[in-house]
Design a protein around this motif. Structure first.
Motif, PDB file in Angstrom:
ATOM      1  N   SER A   1      40.525  29.248  27.102  1.00 41.99           N
ATOM      2  CA  SER A   1      40.404  30.569  26.482  1.00 41.99           C
ATOM      3  C   SER A   1      40.287  31.617  27.594  1.00 41.99           C
ATOM      4  CB  SER A   1      39.188  30.585  25.572  1.00 41.99           C
ATOM      5  OG  SER A   1      38.072  30.067  26.261  1.00 41.99           O
TER       6      SER A   1
ATOM      7  N   TRP B   1      41.674  21.618  14.546  1.00 41.08           N
ATOM      8  CA  TRP B   1      41.937  23.057  14.486  1.00 41.08           C
ATOM      9  C   TRP B   1      40.992  23.803  15.416  1.00 41.08           C
ATOM     10  CZ3 TRP B   1      42.185  22.173   8.609  1.00 41.08           C
ATOM     11  CH2 TRP B   1      43.513  22.000   8.215  1.00 41.08           C
ATOM     12  N   GLU B   2      39.750  23.386  15.337  1.00 42.50           N
ATOM     13  CA  GLU B   2      38.721  24.025  16.145  1.00 42.50           C
ATOM     14  C   GLU B   2      39.030  23.851  17.638  1.00 42.50           C
ATOM     15  OE1 GLU B   2      34.796  22.659  14.959  1.00 42.50           O
ATOM     16  OE2 GLU B   2      34.161  23.038  17.027  1.00 42.50           O
TER      17      GLU B   2
ATOM     18  N   GLU C   1      41.788  25.944  19.189  1.00 34.10           N
ATOM     19  CA  GLU C   1      41.484  27.341  19.506  1.00 34.10           C
ATOM     20  C   GLU C   1      41.314  27.506  21.010  1.00 34.10           C
ATOM     21  OE1 GLU C   1      40.336  29.968  17.146  1.00 34.10           O
ATOM     22  OE2 GLU C   1      41.411  28.717  15.705  1.00 34.10           O
ATOM     23  N   GLU C   2      40.708  26.486  21.586  1.00 37.45           N
ATOM     24  CA  GLU C   2      40.347  26.577  23.000  1.00 37.45           C
ATOM     25  C   GLU C   2      41.291  25.820  23.926  1.00 37.45           C
ATOM     26  OE1 GLU C   2      36.962  26.974  24.662  1.00 37.45           O
ATOM     27  OE2 GLU C   2      35.871  27.922  23.023  1.00 37.45           O
TER      28      GLU C   2
ATOM     29  N   THR D   1      47.483  32.631  24.576  1.00 43.46           N
ATOM     30  CA  THR D   1      46.938  33.526  23.560  1.00 43.46           C
ATOM     31  C   THR D   1      47.814  33.545  22.310  1.00 43.46           C
ATOM     32  OG1 THR D   1      47.877  35.194  24.998  1.00 43.46           O
ATOM     33  CG2 THR D   1      45.483  35.099  24.859  1.00 43.46           C
TER      34      THR D   1
ATOM     35  N   ARG E   1      49.731  32.704  19.311  1.00 43.73           N
ATOM     36  CA  ARG E   1      49.622  31.579  18.408  1.00 43.73           C
ATOM     37  C   ARG E   1      50.902  30.755  18.554  1.00 43.73           C
ATOM     38  NH1 ARG E   1      46.399  28.786  17.111  1.00 43.73           N
ATOM     39  NH2 ARG E   1      46.238  27.622  15.159  1.00 43.73           N
TER      40      ARG E   1
END
Lengths: 333, 333
Positions: free
Chosen positions: A3, B136-137, B140-141, B308, B310
DNA sequence: TTGAAAGCGCTAACAG
DNA sequence: CTGTTAGCGCTTTCAA
């Protein structure tokens, strides 16, 4: 990819009201920091979800906490045990494990080493294809540990196949065989030499005749030519360089209507997956390959600190044992 | 370990009479440097045996040129193809390949990811044990690519087993079987669900009955209980979650004197090493597992740049095919 | 097109 | 025991 922004040691320092170096110490040298301070720092770090950057640590300290293992061919089940053992040992020590294949090529092996040199603390070379000279040269610059290869002055972990080969000969002799044929693996293969020597020694001691054929590719496909070559010699017992080759031999013999073990006995090395359910089930020399992988990583870790000091040439020799199944039987006639 | 001092970009700069930044550019952005200067710098670098430090590069740029592959169990031959394909693809792109085992544990998988997060550009998760939500979580990272698992919004490469399962049913139906039993793999296993759905769909279309038993450990040892459970149902056709289990089933059936395929037909998945020489040779659904590994790495590389943004949810579906051997035959009676 | 300078995140003297 | 400082080797603005 990570991130946008990670929390660094500085973020933690600011939040905890101490200097960055104190945070660093609290994390690495807990005893060189006041207990209370340390506790506090650790809590803040925890709360902020701080994760150290291995890269920064490595760049600064020279230690990468990573080892690489180079394997000639991942397709060969022979290596699974070794890889697994090495990976486990590395994980247990919190060491990152890099796996790479050299595709049976010495050049490739060398290239990989150069490529990874600055990213790892050392290399486990499984069944290296490099010459002794090349290995010595590389060992000047890199931390090496060998698996199933012995080279003077270099640390190694090997599964015995010399004594084991003698056991094979004794087994065959007790079944009344008077001669055997060894279907050899690649010429640069160190174990191939060991096995042959063990077979010759054993045969001499028992008044048997031993013949070497090959080299053959140490894979199932190599078995066709190997079996045919063996049959020409009229041998009653065939010892294949490894189980893959032995399985190929078994297949070819079945095709040609040669009964195993009634007409010909077959022995392999490694006791790989499948050796117990091929037909007939394979008599083979089994050994703790995973232990060998484990030990090799251990040797590497021992040497990590003393890069300059001439590392003591530590050798680990693991015992093998003969697994007798259905592919060996009394000699024909 | 490295030798005392490596030549750095500064050594080269001094020797070449330019600034370090110029050396850097000559190496990375050849077009942003005067051709003559570049040539000169390159030669000096070559002559001095300069090797860049991947660590420093990564620390500064954020790119590590490394990917990690997480596999539940290295012992399972099913993964060999996938690992090999992934490693090859990574090597070809000059990417370092880290291999790690999660020992079938979701927690472990998560821990490994956290541990390696800052050292790699992305993860290939083979047969992930994590829940959709967890994935999914994590996505994100981290940069993720899945193998043999589909999750909405995440890139994946899977070998079809749904359509393939239908083919299995059709094959069995054509042999006169009126019902089948599926010996299921682990509950969290995504392919297990796919396979079962494919079998059910196929069976419904052909007026066959399909029963699911299990879960069973997807290893040879699981075959004992699985075979016994299957026999109780009186099934004439058994579809095992994978070849390992199927081989275990074959073994148990032989022990119990049940003839294959005369009394019971057996089908597996994966076409692993040994599937062709167990007895009887196994009918199984084969697929390009190596392609799946290759594709997954490719998906990762595609995504590397846009952390970043998506990432588009790219999915690769590879076709499977049924390999008919000797473990399937006309239905009993 | 090239150079100077500022870090990436961390560790390791060296003081205090 | 703790803070300051100086890099590890490289990339990347920003000026020149």
């Amino acid at each position: 990819m990570d991130s946008p922004k990670r929390t660094t040691i500085y973020d933690v320092a600011r939040e905890a009201g101490v200097a960055a170096s104190t945070v660093s110490r609290a994390l690495r040298n807990p005893r060189r920091v006041n207990a209370a301070t340390r506790e506090h720092v650790l809590q803040v770090a925890e709360r902020m979800g701080y994760r150290p950057s291995p890269l920064a640590t490595a760049l600064q300290s020279g230690r990468t906490a990573t080892v690489a293992m180079l394997v000639p061919d991942i397709t060969n089940p022979h290596f699974f045990g070794t890889i697994k053992g090495a990976e486990r040992r590395a994980s247990a020590a919190g060491i990152t494990f890099i796996l790479s294949y050299t595709e049976e090529s010495a050049d490739n092996e060398r290239t990989q080493i150069e490529h990874l040199a600055r990213s790892v603390d050392g290399f486990v070379l499984a069944s290296s294809r490099l010459s002794d000279e090349s290995l010595w040269e590389l060992a000047e610059e890199h931390n090496l540990a060998l698996v199933n290869r012995e080279v003077k002055g270099l640390p190694s972990a090997v599964v015995d196949s010399r004594v084991g080969s003698r056991q094979i000969v004794e087994h065959l002799a007790s079944l009344g065989h008077r001669s055997l044929v060894y279907l050899s693996g690649p010429h640069q293969s160190w174990p191939a030499g060991e096995r042959w020597r063990g077979l010759v020694d054993g045969a001499r001691g028992l008044g048997m005749k031993a013949t070497r054929l090959g080299p053959f590719p140490p894979r199932v496909v190599g078995g066709g030519a190997a079996a045919d070559a063996a049959l020409v010699t009229g041998a009653t017992a065939v010892v294949a360089h490894n189980d893959l080759l032995a399985i190929g031999v078994l297949r070819r013999l079945a095709e040609r209507g040669v009964a195993v073990p009634e007409q010909v006995s077959v022995v392999g090395y490694d006791d790989i997956f499948g050796a117990d359910f091929c037909v007939p089930a394979l008599t083979t020399l089994a050994g703790p390959q995973d232990e060998a992988g484990r030990s090799a990583v251990e040797l590497l870790l021992e040497n990590r600190s003393r890069s300059t000091t001439r590392a003591p040439d530590r050798r680990v020799m693991l015992p093998s044992h003969l697994v007798i199944r259905d592919s060996t039987g009394p000699a024909a006639r």
